[in-house]
Design a protein around this motif. Structure first.
Motif, PDB file in Angstrom:
ATOM      1  N   ASN A  11     -11.840   4.099   0.231  1.00 52.43           N
ATOM      2  CA  ASN A  11     -10.703   4.719  -0.441  1.00 52.43           C
ATOM      3  C   ASN A  11     -11.219   5.262  -1.769  1.00 52.43           C
ATOM      4  N   SER A  49       0.840  -1.208   0.000  1.00 50.68           N
ATOM      5  CA  SER A  49       0.000   0.000   0.000  1.00 50.68           C
ATOM      6  C   SER A  49       0.871   1.252   0.000  1.00 50.68           C
ATOM      7  N   GLN A  77      -8.103  -0.775  -3.733  1.00 52.35           N
ATOM      8  CA  GLN A  77      -8.647  -0.640  -2.387  1.00 52.35           C
ATOM      9  C   GLN A  77      -8.228  -1.916  -1.664  1.00 52.35           C
ATOM     10  N   HIS A 107      -7.964   6.152  -4.560  1.00 53.71           N
ATOM     11  CA  HIS A 107      -6.748   5.360  -4.763  1.00 53.71           C
ATOM     12  C   HIS A 107      -7.066   3.889  -5.028  1.00 53.71           C
ATOM     13  N   ARG A 108      -6.298   3.277  -5.907  1.00 46.50           N
ATOM     14  CA  ARG A 108      -6.490   1.872  -6.253  1.00 46.50           C
ATOM     15  C   ARG A 108      -5.148   1.147  -6.140  1.00 46.50           C
ATOM     16  N   SER A 164      -1.779   3.435  -1.988  1.00 41.46           N
ATOM     17  CA  SER A 164      -3.194   3.063  -1.950  1.00 41.46           C
ATOM     18  C   SER A 164      -3.575   2.850  -0.489  1.00 41.46           C
TER      19      SER A 164
END
Lengths: 290, 340
Positions: B159, B110, B165, B162-163, B115
């Motif tokens: 979220n 992440s 999730q 952003h990817r 993300s």
């Protein structure tokens, strides 16, 4: 070898001792009703750091924490137990940070301090239980990591050997310095405060804690520079504001609810022989047990 | 592009149950979103051994990474696999177990992809979200639902921008269900060297000792669980006595584990194992929400507690007001007397 160690520590509300007044009638958290404590696993981490310092004379232990001015308690607590110095990151722009924005701030501060050999913190904090900040700091600094550490077994020639907890067992791993280590609650507890160090540092303050009208012992603070603790804002660490606080947090809290469980129609029994005899008869008769 | 990914944890050549639970959940989320389910397996000598443990859960594509150095797990190589694969595949959701491995790996991935990641979710749903401040509407976001703040509240996390999730989920929280034993999914064997630079193999595992779980809490039809109110390690002896009579397993609340009354792997709740037994006998457990999250789907709940106002009593079918020392011997006595 001489080691430069940074301890990541957090001041947290004591969620383990939540009283009835911890929640407001509206269902929000009443932070003022919860005592602020040193996150328990961060104390385990501090102990591992201090042991390394004991074994490697000349090494330094630096506390690093982020929070409101009262989080300077974390630095003082560290100094009382043997840490050499500390930094408090405090700025409104840090507020509302999720783990990613927190790790950005910490990693940026670590770069400012100067790359340490070992960055060590608790596995997780009891207010979030996420265990994310350690690995995220490691990634941001491009370092490898050892999580769930229970004991540092060896540290020599630029390599460190650690026994760590894994699901269903333990393993011993060896990695290169510099490295990030997160310490499990099953590691050795932290040593108590040292009375001499408490005497030395008990009046230590960050500038934001000093009263505006001036300190009663201004002269003493002038003569003993160690009584003024380091306090850094976003500007002091050249932080990119877009990556701090709320704006640097990809996760957003959509809603927060007080959980109300579907209350059941329960049968109330006493501890009398008759009640328990009847209960067992009932459970056996309807094949719940047996 | 835009699919649901599940990282499968592997011990030797065995895929972890928690990963199969997440594949089951991932399949449902993928159906709801109208996308494919993809799985990632990384280990050594796993080719030909893990496919049959993964595809039947409805996996459309399995990404296989087989190389020396990928088992036992270390942080950097597995991070590079996920980060580089996700840069190509751009998943919308990535799920992994909230295990020691998942909680070591998830945050690194992440951080590298910027993300969002939510730990220890107890429910995952798909739904819309309005950012009122920015005036933006989002459809089909992953609701990551988890108890927060020591279990006193439940938070729904999203979220929006952003990817992927990302979410971790504990073992036992999701149900495991084979979709079709003959489900036809594609297997892609990747060239590991293209994903993992040699410099990633920096941590050496010198010694490793793993034991199969000592208890079978997840599969037990009857559980006798103890809390702080049991009072001591010795006090748990009574729970074992009752469990022996009922052919039950013994579990514990976090408070009992933290107090050192019993082993860590016995913990039931959000940060332990989630259970759904036919009968759950809670002894001296007050019922923090984190504990209740891990056992509320039990068939019949019996609470033994000296405090008549213990929170757990509100979800119990039977509430016995009394101490564990007083009540448990009587339960054993009258079970024996009546079961003959």
């Amino acid at each position: 070898m001489i080691l430069k160690i940074v301890v990541l520590a957090k001041q947290v509300p004591d969620t383990r001792n939540v009283g009835k007044d911890a929640m407001t009638p509206e269902g929000t958290v009443n932070r003022s009703a919860l005592p602020a404590i040193f996150n328990p696993e961060d104390l385990n981490a501090l102990e591992q750091a201090l042991r390394l310092k004991d074994l490697n004379p000349g090494s330094t232990v630096t506390m690093l924490t982020m929070g409101p001015p009262r989080a300077a308690d974390i630095i003082r607590e560290g100094l009382f137990r043997g840490a050499d110095n500390g930094y408090l990151l405090t700025d409104r722009a840090f507020a509302g940070a999720d783990t990613l924005a927190t790790s950005y701030a910490l990693a940026t501060a670590i770069k400012k301090i100067g790359q340490p050999d070992i960055i060590i913190g608790g596995r997780q904090a009891i207010d979030g239980d996420t265990a994310q900040v350690g690995p995220q700091v490691a990634e941001k600094l491009g370092l490898t990591q050892i999580t769930y550490a229970e004991e540092i077994l060896k540290c020599e020639n630029g390599r460190i050997t650690v026994r760590r907890h894994i699901d269903g067992g333990v393993e011993t791993v060896e990695g290169p310095l510099p490295i990030v280590i997160t310490v499990n609650g099953s590691a050795a507890p932290c040593r108590p405060r040292n009375a001499k160090l408490v005497m030395k540092y008990k009046k230590a303050l960050v500038p934001l804690e000093m009263p505006a009208e001036g300190l009663p012992y201004a002269e003493e603070y002038k003569n003993k520079p160690y009584l003024t603790l380091n306090q850094w804002s976003t500007a002091d660490i050249d932080a990119d504001l877009q990556q701090c606080g709320l704006s640097g947090s990809p996760t957003k809290v959509k809603s927060v609810e007080n959980i109300v469980f579907q209350a059941k129609e329960s049968k109330t029994l006493t501890a009398s022989d008759q009640d328990i005899d009847n209960l067992m008869k009932e459970l056996l008769a309807n094949h719940t047990i047996g | 592009m835009n699919n649901v990914f599940v990282y499968c944890e592997i011990e030797g050549t065995k895929v972890a149950e928690v990963s199969q639970e997440l594949l089951t959940k991932g399949r449902k989320l993928a159906n709801q979103l109208g996308v494919s389910l993809e799985a990632i397996c990384a280990g050594y000598n796993i080719k030909g051994k893990v496919e049959s443990q993964v595809l039947p859960f409805g996996v459309d594509k399995l990404h296989l990474f087989d190389a020396e150095g990928l088992f036992p797990y270390t942080s950097k190589p597995h991070t590079s696999i996920l980060v580089n694969l996700f840069k190509q595949e751009k998943p919308q959701i990535c799920l992994m177990g909230a295990t020691v491995i998942g909680r070591d790996l998830g945050p690194r991935v992440s951080s590298a992809l910027t993300s969002g990641l939510t730990a220890d979710c107890t429910a995952l749903e798909i739904g819309p979200h309005d950012d009122k401040k920015a005036g933006v509407h989002y459809d089909n976001l992953l609701y990551q639902i988890r108890p927060a703040f020591g279990g006193n509240i439940v938070a729904t996390i999203v979220n929006p921008e952003h990817r992927p999730q990302m979410a971790t989920v504990r073992s036992g929280v999701m149900k495991m269900e084979v979709l079709d034993p003959n489900y036809k999914g594609e297997v892609i064997v990747h060239d590991v060297a293209k994903f993992v630079p040699d410099t990633d193999y920096v941590v050496k595992v010198i010694e490793r000792h793993v034991e199969a779980a000592k208890n079978n809490l997840k599969g037990a039809p009857i559980i006798v669980a103890g809390g702080y109110g049991v009072g001591s390690r010795e006090g748990f002896g009574l729970l074992y006595d009752l469990a022996k009579e009922l052919h039950a397993e013994v579990g514990a609340s976090r408070a009992a584990v933290d107090a050192g009354f019993c082993e860590h792997d016995m913990q039931i709740g959000q940060t332990g194992v989630t259970v759904r037994p036919k009968v759950y006998i809670a002894c001296g457990i007050s019922g923090a929400i984190q504990h209740i999250a891990g056992m509320k789907e039990s068939g019949i709940i019996i609470s033994v507690n000296s405090d008549p106002n213990a929170p757990i009593n509100t979800i119990a079918d039977y509430v016995i007001t009394g101490t564990v020392e007083e009540v448990l011997p009587k339960m054993i006595k009258y079970y024996k007397a009546n079961s003959k």
